[in-house]
Design a protein around this motif. Structure first.
Motif, short mmCIF file in Angstrom:
data_model
loop_
_atom_site.label_atom_id
_atom_site.label_comp_id
_atom_site.label_asym_id
_atom_site.label_seq_id
_atom_site.Cartn_x
_atom_site.Cartn_y
_atom_site.Cartn_z
N ARG A 146 -44.04 25.67 -27.51
CA ARG A 146 -45.08 25.25 -28.46
C ARG A 146 -44.98 23.73 -28.62
O ARG A 146 -44.03 23.25 -29.24
CB ARG A 146 -44.89 25.96 -29.81
N PRO A 147 -45.91 22.99 -28.09
CA PRO A 147 -47.06 23.49 -27.31
C PRO A 147 -46.70 23.69 -25.84
O PRO A 147 -45.66 23.22 -25.38
CB PRO A 147 -48.07 22.35 -27.46
N ILE A 148 -47.61 24.37 -25.14
CA ILE A 148 -47.48 24.48 -23.69
C ILE A 148 -47.82 23.11 -23.11
O ILE A 148 -48.87 22.55 -23.41
CB ILE A 148 -48.43 25.56 -23.14
N ARG A 149 -46.92 22.56 -22.28
CA ARG A 149 -47.10 21.19 -21.81
C ARG A 149 -47.63 21.11 -20.38
O ARG A 149 -48.47 20.27 -20.07
CB ARG A 149 -45.77 20.44 -21.90
N GLU A 150 -47.14 21.96 -19.50
CA GLU A 150 -47.53 21.85 -18.10
C GLU A 150 -48.59 22.88 -17.72
O GLU A 150 -49.45 22.62 -16.89
CB GLU A 150 -46.30 22.04 -17.20
N GLY A 151 -48.50 24.08 -18.29
CA GLY A 151 -49.46 25.13 -17.95
C GLY A 151 -48.87 26.17 -17.02
O GLY A 151 -47.64 26.31 -16.91
N PHE A 152 -49.74 26.89 -16.33
CA PHE A 152 -49.35 28.00 -15.48
C PHE A 152 -49.48 27.63 -14.01
O PHE A 152 -50.38 26.87 -13.62
CB PHE A 152 -50.23 29.22 -15.76
N VAL A 153 -48.58 28.20 -13.21
CA VAL A 153 -48.64 28.02 -11.76
C VAL A 153 -48.51 29.39 -11.10
O VAL A 153 -47.54 30.12 -11.35
CB VAL A 153 -47.53 27.08 -11.24
N PHE A 154 -49.48 29.76 -10.28
CA PHE A 154 -49.41 30.98 -9.47
C PHE A 154 -48.87 30.58 -8.09
O PHE A 154 -49.47 29.77 -7.39
CB PHE A 154 -50.79 31.61 -9.31
N GLU A 155 -47.73 31.17 -7.72
CA GLU A 155 -47.10 30.88 -6.44
C GLU A 155 -47.14 32.10 -5.53
O GLU A 155 -46.38 33.05 -5.73
CB GLU A 155 -45.63 30.43 -6.64
N ASP A 156 -48.05 32.10 -4.60
CA ASP A 156 -48.19 33.17 -3.60
C ASP A 156 -48.16 34.55 -4.26
O ASP A 156 -47.46 35.47 -3.83
CB ASP A 156 -47.07 33.07 -2.56
N VAL A 157 -48.95 34.71 -5.31
CA VAL A 157 -48.94 35.93 -6.11
C VAL A 157 -49.76 37.03 -5.43
O VAL A 157 -50.89 36.78 -4.98
CB VAL A 157 -49.48 35.68 -7.53
N GLY A 158 -49.17 38.23 -5.38
CA GLY A 158 -49.88 39.39 -4.85
C GLY A 158 -49.61 40.60 -5.73
O GLY A 158 -48.53 40.75 -6.28
N PHE A 159 -50.63 41.44 -5.87
CA PHE A 159 -50.47 42.67 -6.67
C PHE A 159 -51.33 43.77 -6.06
O PHE A 159 -52.48 43.54 -5.67
CB PHE A 159 -50.90 42.44 -8.12
N ARG A 160 -50.72 44.96 -6.01
CA ARG A 160 -51.43 46.13 -5.50
C ARG A 160 -51.22 47.27 -6.48
O ARG A 160 -50.10 47.54 -6.91
CB ARG A 160 -50.90 46.51 -4.11
N TYR A 161 -52.31 47.95 -6.85
CA TYR A 161 -52.21 49.07 -7.78
C TYR A 161 -51.45 50.22 -7.13
O TYR A 161 -51.45 50.37 -5.90
CB TYR A 161 -53.60 49.53 -8.22
N PRO A 162 -50.76 51.04 -7.94
CA PRO A 162 -49.98 52.15 -7.39
C PRO A 162 -50.84 53.06 -6.50
O PRO A 162 -51.98 53.38 -6.85
CB PRO A 162 -49.49 52.91 -8.64
N ASP A 163 -50.29 53.42 -5.35
CA ASP A 163 -50.94 54.33 -4.40
C ASP A 163 -52.19 53.75 -3.76
O ASP A 163 -52.93 54.47 -3.08
CB ASP A 163 -51.28 55.68 -5.06
N ALA A 164 -52.45 52.48 -4.00
CA ALA A 164 -53.62 51.85 -3.38
C ALA A 164 -53.21 51.21 -2.06
O ALA A 164 -52.13 50.62 -1.93
CB ALA A 164 -54.21 50.79 -4.30
N GLU A 165 -54.05 51.34 -1.05
CA GLU A 165 -53.76 50.73 0.24
C GLU A 165 -54.14 49.25 0.24
O GLU A 165 -53.49 48.43 0.89
CB GLU A 165 -54.54 51.47 1.34
N ARG A 166 -55.18 48.93 -0.50
CA ARG A 166 -55.70 47.56 -0.50
C ARG A 166 -55.06 46.74 -1.62
O ARG A 166 -54.86 47.22 -2.73
CB ARG A 166 -57.22 47.62 -0.69
N TRP A 167 -54.75 45.49 -1.30
CA TRP A 167 -54.22 44.59 -2.31
C TRP A 167 -55.34 44.17 -3.25
O TRP A 167 -56.43 43.79 -2.81
CB TRP A 167 -53.62 43.35 -1.66
N ALA A 168 -55.08 44.23 -4.56
CA ALA A 168 -56.08 43.78 -5.54
C ALA A 168 -56.22 42.26 -5.48
O ALA A 168 -57.33 41.72 -5.50
CB ALA A 168 -55.69 44.23 -6.94
#
Length: 621
Positions: free
Chosen positions: A369-391
């Motif tokens: 508090r406060p947030i100074r730099e922010g958010f960084v997504f680094e090579d983020v991947g997510f796939r729902y359970p039992d799903a073949e395709r990556w969301a």
């Protein structure tokens, strides 16, 4: 005729070992009962203990009354009642009758007190278990609730919170009956020990049969959980205010009723088949117990005629054998039912055993508090359970502190998944998300979410007052009228609420009689006000203005832009005219970031964003 799911395949029946293993659920169940109310638990058990001794006492006093009556009748007749009373000849008989009356009244009183204690304990237990169910459900991952198998388990667990307190009555009743059995058995053994062996042989078949059919009943109920949920769903769709318009317009009632009837008929047939088998074999096996009773009765009658037993003994022994047979049959049947109920407890305790994967670490950090730099997504991947395709996959971008970004893309591009990862409703399967240089998983989960104001497209319409609908955004400030009014003003919902008959106290929604329904756009403004209840450092609006007209949406987003100063903000909208105000726009396609830039930059590049913008703009020309 509507298409139906394939006929249900019967589930495998639990083995004897599984049924016995299920008894391990009884100790934790009893511990829960004990924790619910120690006083009521002790009261129920203590009263049952006293009542357990009364049946044999009643029967023995009855034997003494008969023997006394026979004795008086054998003394050459009785004088007139007044003389007999004056002479004291009826004193013993009257005392015995008074004693039997007292026992009868005491038994009835104890029974009512037991029922009273059990009713209170049952209500408290149901409430306590329901609270525990909701608390545990609140801890589970969002991913869990999207799993149909867990939904079935949750449905069974929810049913068990309402239906398992009769198990407590059965268990306590088993203890009471066991004490009564011991007292009756002691009397029978004193007269004719072999009658106990005859009784056991007569009852074993009935016990085996009852156990078998209890197991079949559990298997049927367990395997039909998805179909029962379908039946509940069809009832809701076919008779609810939310669906009434479409049901009428499309004449869906015949379709829904036909599907319900077909599914209900299948369930009925399965239950009917089991009920028939149970009735037939139950009657046949119970007849063996009846045969054993009359064999014993004939033996006792013969011993009475032979002069070995008195008429009172005959009454006592015949009554004891009959009651003992009933009690033992009840104990054996009850044990089988308890084992079956313990199987149902598996549904409840297995739900409680589910552990969330997304939780705070023991050494979790508070959100900066406060947030100074922010958010960084680094090579983020997510796939729902039992799903073949990556969301989403290979997401690499920065969200600077104080920056307003917009996410655009066609349906299924991964926009909502991205913001759910940001709010840590999911954890990435690949890569990581950083907040001020630390992994998002290093921060306290509750503190992280407390710093986010999020409104999703499928926001909940709470059937509460207008003020409470806003106040749920920060429950701790539910009674802070000034804060609620300020949040409503920020979201442009104050005009909507002030037009209601009772203003902020007005119940909204059609579920309850005094409720006033709102339009989709009015509901959305109230939902947006929820996000403003929090003094959140991060604001996320995921398609929250879909029901607003273009002007109203522009006003909401313009206000959002103004109020997002010094805050990090993410907004999703299909209306490109609204996202133009963002500092930066991310274009998603197939779960990846295809382009990034301001509106002007993306239009100049002439890619997917420019194409979609021109298509939408053409519709307004």
């Amino acid at each position: 005729m509507p298409a139906m799911p394939a006929p249900h395949a019967p589930a495998a029946r639990p083995s004897l070992r599984e049924r016995m293993d299920a008894l391990r659920n009884l100790p934790p169940f009893l511990r829960q009962v004990w924790r619910t109310s120690r006083l009521l638990t002790l009261a129920s058990l203590g009263l049952r203990l006293l009542r357990a001794l009364l049946p044999v006492a009643m029967l023995y006093v009855g034997k003494l009354i008969i023997d006394e009556a026979v004795h008086l009748a054998g003394n050459g007749g009785m004088p007139p009642l007044r003389e007999a009373l004056a002479g004291g000849q009826l004193d013993t008989l009257l005392q015995l009758l008074a004693l039997e009356l007292g026992i009868a009244i005491g038994s009835d009183l104890l029974g009512r007190l037991v029922n009273y204690a059990d009713a209170l304990l049952s209500e408290l237990f149901t409430n306590a278990t329901s609270v525990r169910l909701m608390e545990h459900a609140a801890e589970l991952d969002l991913e869990d609730f999207e799993d149909p198998d867990l939904q079935d388990k949750l449905d069974r667990a929810r049913r068990q919170t309402m239906g398992r307190m009769n198990l407590m009555g059965q268990l306590f009743g088993q203890v009471q009956d066991a004490i009564t059995v011991i007292s009756f058995a002691a009397g029978l053994v004193a007269y004719a020990p072999w009658l106990m062996a005859l009784l056991a042989v007569a009852l074993v078949p009935a016990f085996i049969g009852e156990s078998h059919f209890n197991t079949l009943g559990y298997s049927l109920n367990h395997s039909w959980t998805p179909e029962r949920r379908q039946l509940d769903y069809l009832r809701q769709v076919g008779a609810s205010v939310e669906t009434a318009k479409e049901v009428k317009i499309f004449n869906l009632h015949r379709f829904l009723i036909e599907r319900y009837k077909l599914l209900a008929e299948r369930f009925y047939r399965a239950n009917r088949t089991l009920a028939r088998k149970r009735a037939f074999w139950g009657t046949l096996l119970a007849a063996l117990g009846t045969l054993g009773y009359y064999a014993a009765y004939a033996y006792i009658a013969w011993r009475t005629i032979s002069g070995d037993f008195s008429i009172g003994d005959l009454t006592f022994l015949a009554g004891s054998f009959m009651r003992l047979r009933q009690l033992l049959e009840g104990l054996l049947t009850g044990f089988s039912q308890v084992a079956g109920q313990a199987l149902y407890l598996d549904d409840l305790f297995s739900f409680f055993a589910i552990e969330p994967e997304i939780r705070s670490r023991p050494d979790a950090l508070p959100v900066p508090r406060p947030i100074r730099e922010g958010f960084v997504f680094e090579d983020v991947g997510f796939r729902y359970p039992d799903a073949e395709r990556w969301a989403v996959r290979h997401l690499d971008f920065r969200l600077e502190a104080g920056e307003v970004i917009a996410l655009v893309g066609e349906n299924g591009a991964g926009k909502t998944t991205l913001v759910k990862l940001l709010a840590r409703l999911y954890d990435p399967d690949e890569g990581r998300i950083l907040l001020d240089g630390r992994d998002l998983r290093d921060y306290d989960l509750d503190d992280l979410r407390a710093n986010m104001g999020v409104i999703f497209q499928d926001f909940v319409r709470y059937h509460l007052s207008a003020g409470e609908n806003i106040g749920v955004g920060l429950v701790e400030a539910m009674r802070d009228d000034a804060r609620i009014r300020d949040a409503a003003h920020r979201a442009l919902a104050d005009e909507v609420i002030e037009a209601l008959p009772d203003g902020y106290e007005q119940l909204i929604g059609r579920r309850f009689k005094t409720g006033v329904d709102l339009s989709g756009g009015q509901w959305q403004k109230i939902a947006i006000a929820r996000a403003y209840m929090r003094d959140a450092q991060v604001m996320i609006l995921d398609e929250p203005t879909a029901a607003l007209d273009a002007r109203a949406e522009f006003e909401v987003f313009q206000r959002f832009k103004e109020l997002s100063a010094q805050r990090t903000a993410v907004l999703i909208s299909h209306r490109f005219s609204s996202v133009r105000m963002a500092d930066r726009i991310l274009v998603l396609a197939d779960g990846r970031i295809e382009a990034s830039g301001t509106h002007a930059q993306l239009m100049e590049e002439g890619g997917r964003y420019a194409e979609l913008f021109e298509l939408q703009a053409a519709g307004y020309r």
